[in-house]
Motif scaffolding. Sequence first.
Motif, PDB file in Angstrom:
ATOM      1  N   VAL A  81       0.780  -1.154  -0.418  1.00 33.13           N
ATOM      2  CA  VAL A  81       0.078   0.148  -0.216  1.00 33.13           C
ATOM      3  C   VAL A  81       0.670   1.347  -0.273  1.00 33.13           C
ATOM      4  N   THR A  82       1.598   1.150   0.593  1.00 35.56           N
ATOM      5  CA  THR A  82       2.417   2.490   1.289  1.00 35.56           C
ATOM      6  C   THR A  82       3.311   2.086   2.301  1.00 35.56           C
ATOM      7  N   VAL A  83       5.016   1.943   1.598  1.00 36.06           N
ATOM      8  CA  VAL A  83       5.569   2.384   3.036  1.00 36.06           C
ATOM      9  C   VAL A  83       6.547   3.629   3.368  1.00 36.06           C
ATOM     10  N   GLU A  84       6.099   4.558   4.929  1.00 31.00           N
ATOM     11  CA  GLU A  84       6.273   6.352   5.427  1.00 31.00           C
ATOM     12  C   GLU A  84       7.570   5.901   6.449  1.00 31.00           C
ATOM     13  N   ILE A  85       8.855   6.289   5.618  1.00 35.51           N
ATOM     14  CA  ILE A  85       9.879   6.545   6.122  1.00 35.51           C
ATOM     15  C   ILE A  85      10.559   7.161   6.478  1.00 35.51           C
ATOM     16  N   PHE A  86      10.891   7.964   7.735  1.00 34.75           N
ATOM     17  CA  PHE A  86      11.382   9.029   8.199  1.00 34.75           C
ATOM     18  C   PHE A  86      13.010   8.980   8.271  1.00 34.75           C
ATOM     19  N   LEU A  87      13.818   8.939   8.020  1.00 36.71           N
ATOM     20  CA  LEU A  87      15.573   9.490   7.582  1.00 36.71           C
ATOM     21  C   LEU A  87      15.860  10.379   8.570  1.00 36.71           C
ATOM     22  N   HIS A  88      16.862  10.332   9.393  1.00 33.48           N
ATOM     23  CA  HIS A  88      17.894  10.749  10.161  1.00 33.48           C
ATOM     24  C   HIS A  88      19.037  11.057   9.710  1.00 33.48           C
ATOM     25  N   VAL A  89      20.004  11.634   8.319  1.00 40.07           N
ATOM     26  CA  VAL A  89      20.778  11.229   8.010  1.00 40.07           C
ATOM     27  C   VAL A  89      22.067  12.315   9.062  1.00 40.07           C
ATOM     28  N   TYR A  90      23.036  11.867   9.052  1.00 41.63           N
ATOM     29  CA  TYR A  90      24.139  12.026   9.788  1.00 41.63           C
ATOM     30  C   TYR A  90      25.490  12.471   8.848  1.00 41.63           C
ATOM     31  N   GLU A  91      26.489  14.033   9.428  1.00 36.59           N
ATOM     32  CA  GLU A  91      27.294  13.516   8.556  1.00 36.59           C
ATOM     33  C   GLU A  91      28.209  12.909   8.004  1.00 36.59           C
ATOM     34  N   GLY A  92      28.820  12.060   9.308  1.00 33.51           N
ATOM     35  CA  GLY A  92      29.962  11.191   9.469  1.00 33.51           C
ATOM     36  C   GLY A  92      29.414   9.774   8.584  1.00 33.51           C
ATOM     37  N   GLU A  93      30.168   8.900   9.082  1.00 32.18           N
ATOM     38  CA  GLU A  93      29.574   7.623   8.663  1.00 32.18           C
ATOM     39  C   GLU A  93      29.822   6.258   9.728  1.00 32.18           C
ATOM     40  N   ILE A  94      28.827   5.624   9.326  1.00 35.14           N
ATOM     41  CA  ILE A  94      29.520   4.448  10.047  1.00 35.14           C
ATOM     42  C   ILE A  94      29.484   3.043   8.989  1.00 35.14           C
ATOM     43  N   LYS A  95      31.422   2.317  10.050  1.00 33.93           N
ATOM     44  CA  LYS A  95      31.489   1.231   8.954  1.00 33.93           C
ATOM     45  C   LYS A  95      31.146   0.199   9.497  1.00 33.93           C
ATOM     46  N   ARG A  96      31.167  -0.656   8.978  1.00 33.99           N
ATOM     47  CA  ARG A  96      30.806  -2.228   9.155  1.00 33.99           C
ATOM     48  C   ARG A  96      31.541  -3.199   8.285  1.00 33.99           C
ATOM     49  N   ARG A  97      31.590  -4.241   9.906  1.00 36.47           N
ATOM     50  CA  ARG A  97      32.992  -5.309   8.968  1.00 36.47           C
ATOM     51  C   ARG A  97      32.472  -6.889   9.350  1.00 36.47           C
ATOM     52  N   PHE A  98      32.367  -7.456   8.373  1.00 35.66           N
ATOM     53  CA  PHE A  98      31.885  -9.280   8.295  1.00 35.66           C
ATOM     54  C   PHE A  98      32.829  -8.992   9.692  1.00 35.66           C
ATOM     55  N   ASP A  99      32.245 -10.104  10.793  1.00 35.15           N
ATOM     56  CA  ASP A  99      32.657 -10.922  11.404  1.00 35.15           C
ATOM     57  C   ASP A  99      32.457 -11.756  12.088  1.00 35.15           C
ATOM     58  N   PRO A 100      33.541 -12.825  12.050  1.00 36.04           N
ATOM     59  CA  PRO A 100      33.468 -14.620  11.986  1.00 36.04           C
ATOM     60  C   PRO A 100      32.945 -15.436  13.107  1.00 36.04           C
ATOM     61  N   ASP A 101      33.067 -14.858  14.318  1.00 35.57           N
ATOM     62  CA  ASP A 101      32.408 -15.520  15.176  1.00 35.57           C
ATOM     63  C   ASP A 101      30.850 -15.292  15.502  1.00 35.57           C
ATOM     64  N   SER A 102      30.450 -13.973  14.827  1.00 29.56           N
ATOM     65  CA  SER A 102      29.195 -14.270  14.955  1.00 29.56           C
ATOM     66  C   SER A 102      28.343 -15.004  13.267  1.00 29.56           C
ATOM     67  N   GLY A 103      29.091 -14.601  12.076  1.00 32.26           N
ATOM     68  CA  GLY A 103      28.728 -14.641  10.679  1.00 32.26           C
ATOM     69  C   GLY A 103      27.481 -13.151  10.604  1.00 32.26           C
ATOM     70  N   ALA A 104      28.029 -12.006  11.478  1.00 39.71           N
ATOM     71  CA  ALA A 104      26.975 -10.999  10.680  1.00 39.71           C
ATOM     72  C   ALA A 104      27.707  -9.746  11.152  1.00 39.71           C
ATOM     73  N   ASN A 105      27.799  -8.406  10.788  1.00 40.43           N
ATOM     74  CA  ASN A 105      28.163  -7.481   9.859  1.00 40.43           C
ATOM     75  C   ASN A 105      28.476  -6.494  11.174  1.00 40.43           C
ATOM     76  N   PRO A 106      29.114  -6.186  12.171  1.00 40.67           N
ATOM     77  CA  PRO A 106      28.766  -5.337  13.061  1.00 40.67           C
ATOM     78  C   PRO A 106      29.328  -4.143  12.844  1.00 40.67           C
ATOM     79  N   ILE A 107      29.064  -3.231  14.048  1.00 41.27           N
ATOM     80  CA  ILE A 107      29.374  -1.794  13.162  1.00 41.27           C
ATOM     81  C   ILE A 107      30.652  -1.685  14.070  1.00 41.27           C
ATOM     82  N   VAL A 108      32.113  -1.503  12.811  1.00 41.87           N
ATOM     83  CA  VAL A 108      33.141  -0.895  13.939  1.00 41.87           C
ATOM     84  C   VAL A 108      33.496   1.029  14.131  1.00 41.87           C
ATOM     85  N   LEU A 109      34.011   0.877  15.194  1.00 39.91           N
ATOM     86  CA  LEU A 109      34.062   2.047  16.443  1.00 39.91           C
ATOM     87  C   LEU A 109      35.039   2.783  15.653  1.00 39.91           C
TER      88      LEU A 109
END
Lengths: 128, 128, 128
Positions: free
Chosen positions: B100-128
């Motif tokens: 029907v519709t999807v209504e999304i509000f996005l808060h855009v920040y100036e920086g970057e969030i980086k993700r990296r593959f984590d073999p321990d979990s199989g996920a791609n958590p954020i790297v700070l």
Amino acid sequence: MLDVGDEVISSLVKLAVAERIGEASLTGIGAVKDVVLGYLDLEKKQYLKREFGPDSMELVSLAGNLALLRGEPVAHCHAVLSDREMRAFGGHLFQAVTSVTVEIFLHVYEGEIKRRFDPDSGANPIVL
Amino acid sequence: MLDVGDEVISSLVKLAVAERIGEASLTGIGAVKDVVLGYLDLEKKQYLKREFGPDSMELVSLAGNLALLRGEPVAHCHAVLSDREMRAFGGHLFQAVTSVTVEIFLHVYEGEIKRRFDPDSGANPIVL
Amino acid sequence: MLDVGDEVISSLVKLAVAERIGEASLTGIGAVKDVVLGYLDLEKKQYLKREFGPDSMELVSLAGNLALLRGEPVAHCHAVLSDREMRAFGGHLFQAVTSVTVEIFLHVYEGEIKRRFDPDSGANPIVL
């Protein structure tokens, strides 16, 4: 972002103390374990609690805020969790330990939100 | 806002590429179909998936963020859905097509969030 | 923050009128009763409704927005609720009366979002 093993509520309170946050709203997602959810029973004026076991659950919605209760930061969060059948559970979040990651966005405001104990409900609603 | 037929995750990634978004948080609501939800099985280090049929479902909570994985925008979203009995289901959102519709509000920040593959979990958590 | 007895949707509309809000996104948590949730049946082009009784339920996720329909403020909200077994239910929120407290954070934008009735779905999607 929380690391594996970090408990969500206490981590938020620790952050609020360290950063002197008096008012913030937050949303988050992640995966957690050892969760305790609550339902406020208005007749008994206390929370019924349900513990979810050691299995990881998807944290599909974390929503809440940071405020002050008697001058100390408190985190009031509600959570929706899902299990491996994708069934959803929800309630007042008492405890959740990060099992994979928890990613929270915090909107910090300059003011303060104050809470005060309300004997009528047994909760600590916001005082405006 | 997404139009009927738009897929949520790929639309978010397309937007992130077009607008060069390196970091954003988002919340949304709507109605969707052909949904695929996931649960990260920590023992198998992979997502179990559950497909929801062609019937429209209410998208009662969409929460997540945009970040970069090896320089490419990725959308990490969790969703709560409900069916015609108002029962709720939730998980990691792999796919959802706007019914029907999807209504999304996005808060855009100036920086970057980086993700990296984590073999321990199989996920791609954020790297700070 | 809403007080005990305040109905969520009408309170949001009243606020939008008073503050002349043409566009806002919102998230919230709380505890409510006398809830009416809806599921949009695309074949019938109308909402199926389910009423939840007088028992208080945790409002575990309130998400939505304020916009204008024919010049008048409207609140479009979806909600996830949970009962005393922490089971989650969700849908389009037609009505919810504050039973303990409802805490909503509103992000007000300067612009306007306009909605228009869509005979194809029976809904009032956003017009860009």
